[in-house]
Design an enzyme around this catalytic site. Structure first.
Site, PDB file in Angstrom:
ATOM      1  N   GLU A  74       4.426  -5.247   7.304  1.00 48.72           N
ATOM      2  CA  GLU A  74       3.661  -4.182   7.962  1.00 48.72           C
ATOM      3  C   GLU A  74       4.061  -3.902   9.394  1.00 48.72           C
ATOM      4  OE1 GLU A  74       2.353  -6.544   6.031  1.00 48.72           O
ATOM      5  OE2 GLU A  74       0.893  -5.654   4.662  1.00 48.72           O
ATOM      6  N   GLY A  82       0.581  -4.983   0.757  1.00 46.78           N
ATOM      7  CA  GLY A  82      -0.608  -5.049  -0.111  1.00 46.78           C
ATOM      8  C   GLY A  82      -0.322  -5.721  -1.449  1.00 46.78           C
ATOM      9  N   ALA A 132       0.870  -1.174   0.000  1.00 45.39           N
ATOM     10  CA  ALA A 132       0.000   0.000   0.000  1.00 45.39           C
ATOM     11  C   ALA A 132       0.906   1.223   0.000  1.00 45.39           C
ATOM     12  CB  ALA A 132      -0.878  -0.012   1.243  1.00 45.39           C
ATOM     13  N   GLU A 144      -0.587  -9.308  -0.765  1.00 44.27           N
ATOM     14  CA  GLU A 144      -2.020  -9.590  -0.558  1.00 44.27           C
ATOM     15  C   GLU A 144      -2.770  -9.598  -1.892  1.00 44.27           C
ATOM     16  OE1 GLU A 144      -2.066  -6.381   2.458  1.00 44.27           O
ATOM     17  OE2 GLU A 144      -3.251  -7.767   3.657  1.00 44.27           O
TER      18      GLU A 144
END
Ligand code: COA
Length: 257
Positions: free
Chosen positions: A135, A112, A67, A115
């Site tokens: 993270e 992300g 992200a 993911e």
């Protein structure tokens, strides 16, 4: 075709390719990129000419390095949850796509990005691919489904290790853990994905969607067997089973529309 600010999209031989196009930011997934990926998946599913989808990142270095960390600054608890919800919803739309989605992982797939790759149905990695959920380095946890899907792919023990140590694994380790299907050269990555989708393309599209729906219903409790029954039954109501069975009996290849 729609045009996107952060994606390049193309259709060739019934295959819709989505390329995240922020190479100078290692294809970091800012909110608008995540939203656009959702729109492109929708567009691909609505187009009858599309048989499969490839999702990749621009450049030789990253699929997506997570992200966009800049967008985390100053978020409240509620805003953090809303951001994760928006991402989870888009990633569910990938997982629930009735057309097969292959992640062509061409470099870093972190946070992300990892993911996103895990939300796809298959993952093909280039030799330079690296996976991880870093993270906790930021005081965060995976929020786009990573805590759930990583455990599903690699098991609880290894999944927890990866998430708690923020360690990165290379393509070979990802293959050994069952996270990726194949490793190929970076140059051969797109061709390998096309090869797999070309094989899938010869099968009944209805049955492919049904396989995805039944597999997605797996939750470890046995409930997925009910979904399998329903999907198995629905196949008999589709036109495609008639063609598939006739072709077998007539000793010819099926011609699914
Ligand atoms: N969010 C925002 N920007 C990112 C990013 C992310 N997740 N990952 C990389 N970038 C940006 C960098 O800030 C840099 O931008 P700049 O040139 O404007 O400074 C650019 O992409 C190149 O990254 P850089 O760190 O210089 O490349 P590198 O080869 O030295 O390192 C990584 C590569 C992947 C190891 C490193 O970029 C990194 O650790 N990224 C964050 C990974 C992460 O924590 N992801 C989870 C987020 S929840």
């Amino acid at each position: 075709m729609k045009t996107y600010e952060n994606l390049k999209t193309s259709i060739e031989n019934n295959i819709y390719t989505i390329t995240i196009n922020r190479p100078d930011k290692l294809n970091a997934l800012n909110r608008s990129t995540v939203q656009e990926i959702g729109e492109a998946i929708k567009e691909a599913n609505a187009d009858n000419s599309v048989a499969g989808i490839i999702l990749t990142g621009e450049g030789p270095k990253a699929f997506a390095a997570g992200a966009d960390i800049k967008e985390f600054t100053g978020l409240t608890k509620e805003q953090g949850m809303a951001m994760a919800k928006a991402g989870q919803d888009v990633f569910f739309s990938i997982e629930n796509s009735s057309k097969p989605v292959i992640a062509a992982v061409n470099g870093f797939a972190l946070g992300g990005g990892c993911e996103l790759a895990m939300a796809c149905h298959l993952r093909i990695a280039s030799e330079n691919a690296k996976f991880g959920q870093p993270e906790v380095n930021l005081g965060l946890i995976p929020g786009y489904g990573g805590t759930q899907r990583l455990i599903k792919y690699v098991g609880r023990s290894k999944g927890l290790e990866l998430m708690m140590t923020a360690g990165m694994i290379n393509a070979q380790q990802a293959l050994e853990l069952g996270l990726v299907n194949y490793i190929v050269s970076l140059e051969g990555l797109h061709a390998k994905c096309v090869e797999i989708l070309n094989e899938i393309k010869t099968k009944s599209p209805f049955a492919i969607g049904a396989v995805i729906r039944a597999a997605n219903a797996y939750d470890g409790t046995g409930k997925g067997f009910e979904a399998e029954l329903a999907e198995f039954g629905k196949c008999f109501a589709s036109e495609e089973i008639k063609e598939g069975i006739s072709a077998f009996l007539e000793k010819r290849k099926p011609n699914f529309k």
